[in-house]
Enzyme design. Structure first.
Site, PDB file in Angstrom:
ATOM      1  N   ASP A  11       0.858  -1.182   0.000  1.00 37.43           N
ATOM      2  CA  ASP A  11       0.000   0.000   0.000  1.00 37.43           C
ATOM      3  C   ASP A  11       0.900   1.240   0.000  1.00 37.43           C
ATOM      4  O   ASP A  11       1.726   1.421   0.900  1.00 37.43           O
ATOM      5  CB  ASP A  11      -0.901  -0.004   1.231  1.00 37.43           C
ATOM      6  CG  ASP A  11      -2.076   0.948   1.095  1.00 37.43           C
ATOM      7  OD1 ASP A  11      -2.082   1.763   0.163  1.00 37.43           O
ATOM      8  OD2 ASP A  11      -2.987   0.878   1.947  1.00 37.43           O
ATOM      9  N   ASP A 105      -3.331   2.421  -5.808  1.00 41.95           N
ATOM     10  CA  ASP A 105      -2.181   2.525  -4.910  1.00 41.95           C
ATOM     11  C   ASP A 105      -1.961   1.292  -4.039  1.00 41.95           C
ATOM     12  O   ASP A 105      -1.217   1.361  -3.054  1.00 41.95           O
ATOM     13  CB  ASP A 105      -2.324   3.760  -4.014  1.00 41.95           C
ATOM     14  CG  ASP A 105      -3.577   3.718  -3.156  1.00 41.95           C
ATOM     15  OD1 ASP A 105      -4.439   2.861  -3.393  1.00 41.95           O
ATOM     16  OD2 ASP A 105      -3.690   4.558  -2.237  1.00 41.95           O
ATOM     17  N   GLU A 106      -2.579   0.171  -4.370  1.00 45.80           N
ATOM     18  CA  GLU A 106      -2.360  -1.025  -3.557  1.00 45.80           C
ATOM     19  C   GLU A 106      -2.485  -2.282  -4.393  1.00 45.80           C
ATOM     20  O   GLU A 106      -3.186  -2.312  -5.404  1.00 45.80           O
ATOM     21  CB  GLU A 106      -3.305  -1.079  -2.357  1.00 45.80           C
ATOM     22  CG  GLU A 106      -4.764  -1.136  -2.709  1.00 45.80           C
ATOM     23  CD  GLU A 106      -5.644  -1.197  -1.473  1.00 45.80           C
ATOM     24  OE1 GLU A 106      -5.314  -1.949  -0.531  1.00 45.80           O
ATOM     25  OE2 GLU A 106      -6.673  -0.501  -1.449  1.00 45.80           O
TER      26      GLU A 106
END
Length: 477
Positions: A11, A105-106
């Site tokens: 993350d 974003d992860e």
């Protein structure tokens, strides 16, 4: 269950604001908020410096401004975020081909192909190396959790923030989870947590100690069975490299509550156009049309109807969305409206009667969103990418409360000036725009103010950050 901690959850830390601080030297170490910057906007991401003031995602921007009036409030630059995301995910795929990107974003990683016998020590070394490469190549930091399952990896990447890592040894899953609040388990939102707490179940360990029948009686068979397994640290979900989008949607927030059905219908048309364009661009079609509405008191309602055949046609989606809108009570006004299509497939099967039967709706389903009221879009592997579009023409406030004309420049926007070079918009209004001229590999830049219609000032693409050694080599050459 796996016997080795080969599942990772990565993350990126405060991703949107981290990219902004990377591109804008004057904002480094200072509170930064990305999201809707106008009166009805909401916070998408707050930097860690802004979180000290209690600012968090989904908070109204007006409240965030009250808490920290000196923060930099910026409009999102999704192109910049996608560029950064691609750079990070390219590095991730150098470590393993088994990557499931769940949002911009992860991502989940499975180390099994390259390291099937990896123990805690080796996994720790691999994670540390990956995080170092991400920082060296992109300037961003990432937090990583590792364990025998997605559940354990995800929970511990959150605990590792910011810029940290945690590897959970096999066999310690239930012990690690037991003292945590039930909200730590994915799928336990405010409503579920309140129901469990009312029955004296406040921790994961307490939930795990119950008989399955007791949990099912409280939460239903499907939800209760899954949460009971999670509480015991049991999760056999695989890392899936190809994720199907759950829905395609568009939504926006009005500057003032809207009660006029004509204006609401026009807004539904514009949202439907956006959804239709996205469906066709991705080669998708769907059977379920969803209307989302947030009322004046912030309660969120959803209405949906299911068609006989999947469609990507604007006219079909629009007819059903307007029908759903007709069933809403808008007397007290709506502050947000959204249109979505779910039940997606990779084909469209038009009905032989061309628009007569394919438009025939099923029953209208209603609901009040409690735990998660975000639409899901197929951005970055099908994850949620919060988007807030400012209300368009016809959505302005009534004449008595008519706001000043909006500036064509957005705070944070990349620009270029013929004489001064590249920079970003720091603010605008009353016919003027203030620009700070700096970039990711410069010192803190100077500020200049121009007329909003200055022909020498134009929008620009996002800048490109380079590692210091690459900048030095370029300067030497």
């Amino acid at each position: 269950m796996r016997a080795r901690p080969v599942i990772l959850h990565l993350d990126l830390d405060a991703f949107f604001t981290a990219v902004e601080q990377l591109h804008k030297p004057s904002l480094r170490g200072k509170p930064v908020v990305v999201g809707g910057v106008r009166g009805r906007g909401v916070v998408s991401t707050a930097s860690y410096e802004a979180r000290v003031f209690g600012i968090r995602s989904a908070m109204p921007t007006a409240e965030a401004r009250r808490r920290c009036p000196n923060a930099a409030f910026l409009s999102p630059r999704f192109e910049a975020y996608r560029d950064a995301s691609h750079a990070v995910m390219d590095l991730v795929r150098e470590l393993t081909p088994l990557v499931e990107q769940v949002s911009i974003d992860e991502a989940y990683l499975d180390l099994t192909p390259q390291h099937p016998q990896a123990d805690v020590g080796l996994v720790g070394e691999l994670v540390e190396g990956l995080r170092a490469r991400i920082h060296a190549r992109t300037g961003l930091t990432a937090s990583v959790g590792a364990g025998t399952s997605k559940l354990v990896a995800k929970i511990h990447s959150d605990l590792a923030k910011p810029d940290g890592q945690i590897v959970v040894p096999p066999g310690e899953e239930a012990e690690r989870l037991a003292p945590m609040a039930v909200r730590a388990i994915p799928g336990v939102g405010p409503a579920t947590a309140a129901r469990l707490t009312a029955h004296g179940i406040a921790t994961v360990g307490r939930l795990a100690a119950l008989d399955l029948d007791e949990v099912v009686a409280l939460l239903g068979k499907a939800h209760g069975t899954q949460l009971h397994a999670f509480a015991r640290g049991e999760d056999d979900r695989e890392v899936v490299t190809e994720r199907a989008a759950k829905s395609v949607s568009a939504e926006s927030t009005f500057e003032t509550d809207v009660t006029d059905r004509v204006r609401l219908a026009e807004h539904v048309r514009r949202l439907t156009d956006r959804v239709g364009e996205r469906l066709r661009a991705d080669g998708l079609s769907g059977r379920t049309v969803v209307l989302k509405a947030r009322r004046h008191d912030f309660s969120t309602l959803t209405r949906s109807t299911t068609l006989d055949q999947p469609t990507d046609a604007d006219a079909v989606v629009l007819r059903q969305a307007l029908r759903l809108l007709d069933g809403l009570d808008v007397t007290d006004g709506l502050r947000l409206l959204g249109v979505g299509v779910s039940g997606l497939s990779l084909y469209t099967q038009p009905d032989l009667l061309d628009g007569l039967l394919d438009d025939r709706p099923g029953p209208v389903r209603t609901g009040t969103v409690e735990d998660d009221d975000e639409f899901v879009r197929p951005d970055a592997g099908g994850g949620v990418l919060p988007v807030e579009e400012p209300a368009g023409p016809g959505d302005e406030a009534p004449a008595a409360d008519q706001p000043a004309p909006r500036s064509p420049w957005r705070p944070g926007q990349d620009v270029e000036h013929v004489e001064h070079g590249r920079g970003w918009v720091q603010g605008s209004g009353v016919g003027r725009v203030t620009v700070r001229f700096e970039g990711p590999n410069t010192e803190v830049g100077r500020i200049r103010t121009f007329a909003e219609d200055d022909p020498d000032l134009t929008p620009a693409d996002p800048p490109v950050w380079q590692p210091e050694d690459a900048v030095g080599e370029a300067a030497g050459s």
